[in-house]
Design an enzyme around this catalytic site. Structure first.
Site, PDB file in Angstrom:
ATOM      1  N   GLU A 140     -55.015   9.596  -5.220  1.00  0.00           N
ATOM      2  CA  GLU A 140     -53.760   8.568  -5.173  1.00  0.00           C
ATOM      3  C   GLU A 140     -52.518   9.115  -6.017  1.00  0.00           C
ATOM      4  O   GLU A 140     -52.816   9.013  -7.057  1.00  0.00           O
ATOM      5  CB  GLU A 140     -54.419   7.285  -5.687  1.00  0.00           C
ATOM      6  CG  GLU A 140     -53.356   6.076  -5.625  1.00  0.00           C
ATOM      7  CD  GLU A 140     -53.530   4.838  -6.092  1.00  0.00           C
ATOM      8  OE1 GLU A 140     -54.661   4.646  -6.852  1.00  0.00           O
ATOM      9  OE2 GLU A 140     -52.823   3.675  -5.875  1.00  0.00           O
ATOM     10  N   GLU A 225     -45.266  -2.970  -7.021  1.00  0.00           N
ATOM     11  CA  GLU A 225     -46.514  -3.633  -7.482  1.00  0.00           C
ATOM     12  C   GLU A 225     -45.944  -4.738  -8.941  1.00  0.00           C
ATOM     13  O   GLU A 225     -45.754  -4.129  -9.748  1.00  0.00           O
ATOM     14  CB  GLU A 225     -47.452  -2.688  -8.300  1.00  0.00           C
ATOM     15  CG  GLU A 225     -48.119  -1.862  -7.260  1.00  0.00           C
ATOM     16  CD  GLU A 225     -48.967  -0.662  -8.086  1.00  0.00           C
ATOM     17  OE1 GLU A 225     -50.267  -0.717  -7.778  1.00  0.00           O
ATOM     18  OE2 GLU A 225     -48.785  -0.118  -8.923  1.00  0.00           O
TER      19      GLU A 225
END
Ligand SMILES: *[C@@H]1O[C@H](CO)[C@@H](O)[C@H](O)[C@H]1NC(C)=O
Length: 245
Positions: A140, A225
């Site tokens: 990621e 986020e």
């Protein structure tokens, strides 16, 4: 009859270009060459709500915004409302000639004490395709254009002031589930207008961080986020594409 048909055409064009808002935990919307998803995966760690609005889209680019209010669980991510490219994927790092992206964003409103990042989330794996954050994921790769309120990426900082694609980054690394996370965090605060070739990051990862050039790009997402706070985050324009060698 002529009058009626022009009224109908006007009504249809409003539907086609009007903003659409999604509010469910895992709601998604087709957005031209992209997909807009709420992805409120961590909502149970706190209290709050979030909606995401598609403003306009084409095969090339997209405009969208998200509104959220989250409280409690200050160290837990509540969501990753994001734009996924439907076509910038399925290419091995060694076969990328360029991966231009452009992202212009701002907080239209923002509470004090907000804890949130604004970030790319790029997923690599051995197979040519695979969903993000699954058994198909090897890496990621996050690129933080903003990180407010003292939040930190997964793992620990391994390098500071790395120059890539005309910007300065601190690099964080650590494991999460079955994949490795490498996060490039802007060392110069918010980057509100980001126009780069992502291949500069891919080349760096292969040459300096031991990532195999045979890894496939499985997904390129961009979003935010939030941990806690209230905000209206507006992306006035976003695009990404991959050109193969
Ligand atoms: C998002 O927040 C902005 C600023 O507060 C507001 O103007 C807008 O109506 C909100 N949009 C939605 C869909 O709630």
């Amino acid at each position: 009859m002529r009058l009626y048909s022009s009224i109908i055409i006007a009504a249809l064009s409003v539907i086609a270009t009007g903003a659409q808002t999604i509010s469910g935990q895992y709601d998604c919307l087709p957005a031209g060459g992209y997909t807009l998803c709420q992805n409120l995966w961590g909502k149970s760690a706190g209290v709050g709500s979030q909606t995401s609005t598609l403003t306009s889209s084409s095969s090339q680019s997209v405009s969208w915004s998200t509104n959220y209010t989250w409280a409690n669980g200050p160290n837990n991510v509540k969501s990753y409302a994001n734009i996924l490219s439907n076509s910038a994927k399925g290419v091995q790092l060694q076969n990328v000639a360029s991966a231009p992206t452009s992202w212009t964003w701002s907080y239209a409103t923002q509470s004090s004490g907000i804890r949130a990042d604004v970030s790319y989330d790029i997923w690599l794996g051995v197979a040519s395709s695979g969903n993000p954050a699954t058994s198909a994921s090897s890496y990621e790769i996050m690129i933080w254009l903003s990180g407010l309120g003292g939040i930190q990426p997964v793992g620990s900082q391994i390098l500071s002031n790395v120059q890539i694609a005309g910007h300065t980054w601190n690099l964080w690394k650590g494991p999460n589930a079955n994949w490795q996370v490498l996060s490039f965090v802007s060392a110069t605060g918010n980057i509100n207008s980001f126009n780069v070739d992502l291949n500069a990051f891919f080349t760096y990862l292969v040459q300096q961080q031991g990532v195999s050039a045979s890894q496939y790009i499985q997904a390129i997402q961009s979003g935010t986020e939030p941990f806690v706070g209230t905000a209206n985050l507006v992306t006035s324009t976003y695009s990404v594409s991959i050109t193969r060698k």
